[in-house]
Motif scaffolding. Structure first.
Motif, PDB file in Angstrom:
ATOM      1  N   GLU A  11       7.606   6.507  -6.595  1.00 35.53           N
ATOM      2  CA  GLU A  11       7.977   6.748  -5.203  1.00 35.53           C
ATOM      3  C   GLU A  11       6.740   6.913  -4.326  1.00 35.53           C
ATOM      4  N   TRP A  12       5.757   7.677  -4.823  1.00 37.36           N
ATOM      5  CA  TRP A  12       4.527   7.878  -4.058  1.00 37.36           C
ATOM      6  C   TRP A  12       3.705   6.584  -4.004  1.00 37.36           C
ATOM      7  N   ALA A  13       3.680   5.837  -5.097  1.00 37.10           N
ATOM      8  CA  ALA A  13       2.954   4.565  -5.115  1.00 37.10           C
ATOM      9  C   ALA A  13       3.538   3.596  -4.089  1.00 37.10           C
ATOM     10  N   GLU A  14       4.868   3.565  -3.989  1.00 40.65           N
ATOM     11  CA  GLU A  14       5.516   2.692  -3.010  1.00 40.65           C
ATOM     12  C   GLU A  14       5.144   3.117  -1.592  1.00 40.65           C
ATOM     13  N   TYR A  15       5.148   4.425  -1.345  1.00 42.68           N
ATOM     14  CA  TYR A  15       4.777   4.935  -0.017  1.00 42.68           C
ATOM     15  C   TYR A  15       3.327   4.577   0.319  1.00 42.68           C
ATOM     16  N   GLN A  16       2.437   4.735  -0.655  1.00 39.61           N
ATOM     17  CA  GLN A  16       1.035   4.414  -0.435  1.00 39.61           C
ATOM     18  C   GLN A  16       0.849   2.939  -0.086  1.00 39.61           C
ATOM     19  N   GLN A  17       1.603   2.068  -0.759  1.00 42.58           N
ATOM     20  CA  GLN A  17       1.547   0.635  -0.450  1.00 42.58           C
ATOM     21  C   GLN A  17       1.935   0.388   1.005  1.00 42.58           C
ATOM     22  N   ALA A  18       3.010   1.059   1.448  1.00 42.44           N
ATOM     23  CA  ALA A  18       3.473   0.873   2.821  1.00 42.44           C
ATOM     24  C   ALA A  18       2.514   1.503   3.821  1.00 42.44           C
ATOM     25  N   TYR A  19       2.012   2.685   3.509  1.00 40.54           N
ATOM     26  CA  TYR A  19       1.126   3.404   4.432  1.00 40.54           C
ATOM     27  C   TYR A  19      -0.188   2.664   4.636  1.00 40.54           C
ATOM     28  N   HIS A  20      -0.757   2.167   3.536  1.00 41.06           N
ATOM     29  CA  HIS A  20      -2.051   1.476   3.601  1.00 41.06           C
ATOM     30  C   HIS A  20      -1.896  -0.029   3.769  1.00 41.06           C
ATOM     31  N   ARG A  21      -0.650  -0.458   3.984  1.00 44.27           N
ATOM     32  CA  ARG A  21      -0.356  -1.877   4.196  1.00 44.27           C
ATOM     33  C   ARG A  21      -0.935  -2.755   3.093  1.00 44.27           C
ATOM     34  N   GLY A  22      -0.734  -2.275   1.869  1.00 46.54           N
ATOM     35  CA  GLY A  22      -1.133  -3.036   0.697  1.00 46.54           C
ATOM     36  C   GLY A  22      -2.538  -2.772   0.206  1.00 46.54           C
ATOM     37  N   GLN A  23      -3.374  -2.145   1.030  1.00 42.57           N
ATOM     38  CA  GLN A  23      -4.760  -1.866   0.649  1.00 42.57           C
ATOM     39  C   GLN A  23      -4.885  -0.439   0.132  1.00 42.57           C
ATOM     40  N   VAL A  24      -4.259  -0.158  -1.002  1.00 46.22           N
ATOM     41  CA  VAL A  24      -4.207   1.209  -1.525  1.00 46.22           C
ATOM     42  C   VAL A  24      -5.565   1.594  -2.117  1.00 46.22           C
TER      43      VAL A  24
END
Length: 224
Positions: A11-24
């Motif tokens: 869940e957190w990994a998915e949020y990080q992908q969205a927050y950083h627009r793929g540049q996690v």
């Protein structure tokens, strides 16, 4: 390798992908709420920069009277005053928080991040608390909100946008009451040792709720 607590979940990994627009960013984080990280801090020093920070953790298993005694005395009257002026309650929708977040911080997050957080709320991994006041024609104007991440009997204060001063104190206190009623054992308020003046003021605010100061570590991969 993985971080600790909620920070290791899909869940957190998915949020990080969205927050950083793929540049996690390639980073790992420990947590005072759980010691289940899988990361060898010493071994990875050659590849990662380690930074140790401080956060505040509250034990909600204590009686509510004891928790109130731990709150900074100057907060007491601020909380009572806001409780008189505002309706403060849990929201089942992410929308009040999302709108306030946009008004206070601007368009810094994608719509997808709020969609993800709404799903967290539905599955019991997040809670939103909102302070509102009567407005024109019987409507309610939202003034402040707090979003909490909930996981394995613990909670983390994720964000608290507010349009007015001295409202968030009561939002947090109401949140603590609600979290305690839900059976949450530990609450983390987040980093208190920031470097900028704004971060220092936030740290001072978070330090006014009692509890204990505890360390956590962030490991960020060193640039090549």
């Amino acid at each position: 390798m993985h971080s600790a607590w909620f920070w290791k979940t899909n869940e957190w990994a998915e949020y990080q992908q969205a927050y950083h627009r793929g540049q996690v960013p390639d980073e790992y984080k420990s947590s005072p709420l759980a010691s289940d990280h899988d990361f060898d801090w010493e071994r990875e020093r050659t590849n990662y920069d380690l930074s140790v920070h401080q956060t505040v953790v509250l034990d909600l298993t204590a009686p509510i009277e004891q928790l109130w005694q731990g709150v900074r005395k100057s907060y007491h009257s601020i909380i009572h005053r806001a409780e008189e002026l505002f309706c403060i309650e849990e929201s089942q929708s992410i929308m009040p928080f999302r709108i306030l977040h946009h008004e206070v911080f601007g368009n810094v997050r994608s719509e997808q991040t709020f969609i993800i957080q709404q799903r967290w709320m539905k599955q019991g991994n997040a809670m939103s608390v909102v302070a509102s006041i009567d407005a024109d024609e019987g409507t309610q104007a939202n003034i402040a909100s707090a979003l909490w991440i909930l996981y394995e009997g613990c909670a983390y204060y994720a964000s608290g946008p507010a349009l007015e001063k001295n409202v968030q104190h009561a939002v947090i206190w109401k949140s603590l009451e609600l979290l305690k009623a839900k059976g949450i054992r530990l609450v983390e308020l987040g980093q208190i040792d920031g470097e900028t003046e704004k971060e220092k003021n936030i740290g001072k605010f978070k330090g006014g709720w009692g509890g204990t100061v505890q360390p956590f570590t962030i490991a960020r991969r060193r640039a090549a």
